[in-house]
Design an enzyme around this catalytic site. Structure first.
Site, PDB file in Angstrom:
ATOM      1  CG  HIS A  55      12.871   3.321  -5.150  1.00 48.74           C
ATOM      2  ND1 HIS A  55      13.675   3.907  -6.109  1.00 48.74           N
ATOM      3  CD2 HIS A  55      13.360   3.703  -3.954  1.00 48.74           C
ATOM      4  CE1 HIS A  55      14.627   4.603  -5.495  1.00 48.74           C
ATOM      5  NE2 HIS A  55      14.467   4.509  -4.192  1.00 48.74           N
ATOM      6  CG  HIS A  98      10.531  10.653  -0.296  1.00 46.03           C
ATOM      7  ND1 HIS A  98      10.978  10.437   0.995  1.00 46.03           N
ATOM      8  CD2 HIS A  98      11.617  10.567  -1.092  1.00 46.03           C
ATOM      9  CE1 HIS A  98      12.284  10.233   0.979  1.00 46.03           C
ATOM     10  NE2 HIS A  98      12.706  10.296  -0.270  1.00 46.03           N
TER      11      HIS A  98
END
Length: 121
Positions: A36, A120
């Site tokens: 995610h 990220h």
């Protein structure tokens, strides 16, 4: 309940990341279902606050946008790496989404983020 606000990844993006994985002694890869892009880490949140968050987040109206991977890294820095991440190239749409999420979280009583946003997976 430990909570964060995140963007789930489409299956093709998860597969691309899985294709990069190679066996490394002492390393355990996360399952693709757990990949995610975190927009805001909230920490421990009472379950009764979740509906208010869902209602506020559902009001965010932004056009769809694309994300591009850019580099790899790890943390904690200077120690034995525990987390390997794939960087996301910054873009205006992602920054606007992150800003809206941040404002909602502040309005719900959470502290403003002190660190710059470094997207990220």
């Amino acid at each position: 309940m430990r909570c964060f606000v995140a963007i789930p990844l489409p299956a093709f993006a998860k597969q691309q990341l899985v294709d990069l994985q190679e066996p490394i002694r002492g390393l355990r890869w996360q399952k693709p279902e757990q990949f995610h892009l975190t927009l805001k880490f909230l920490g421990d949140v009472s379950g009764d606050k979740i509906p208010a968050f869902q209602a506020a987040f559902s009001k965010i109206q932004l056009p769809a946008f694309s994300l591009s991977l850019q580099g790899l890294g790890y943390f904690p820095k200077g120690k034995k790496p525990r987390i390997l991440w794939a960087g996301i190239e910054q873009n205006e749409s992602l920054s606007r989404l992150r800003d809206e999420v941040e404002q909602i979280c502040i309005s719900q009583g959470f502290e403003a983020e002190k660190h710059p946003f470094k997207p990220h997976i």
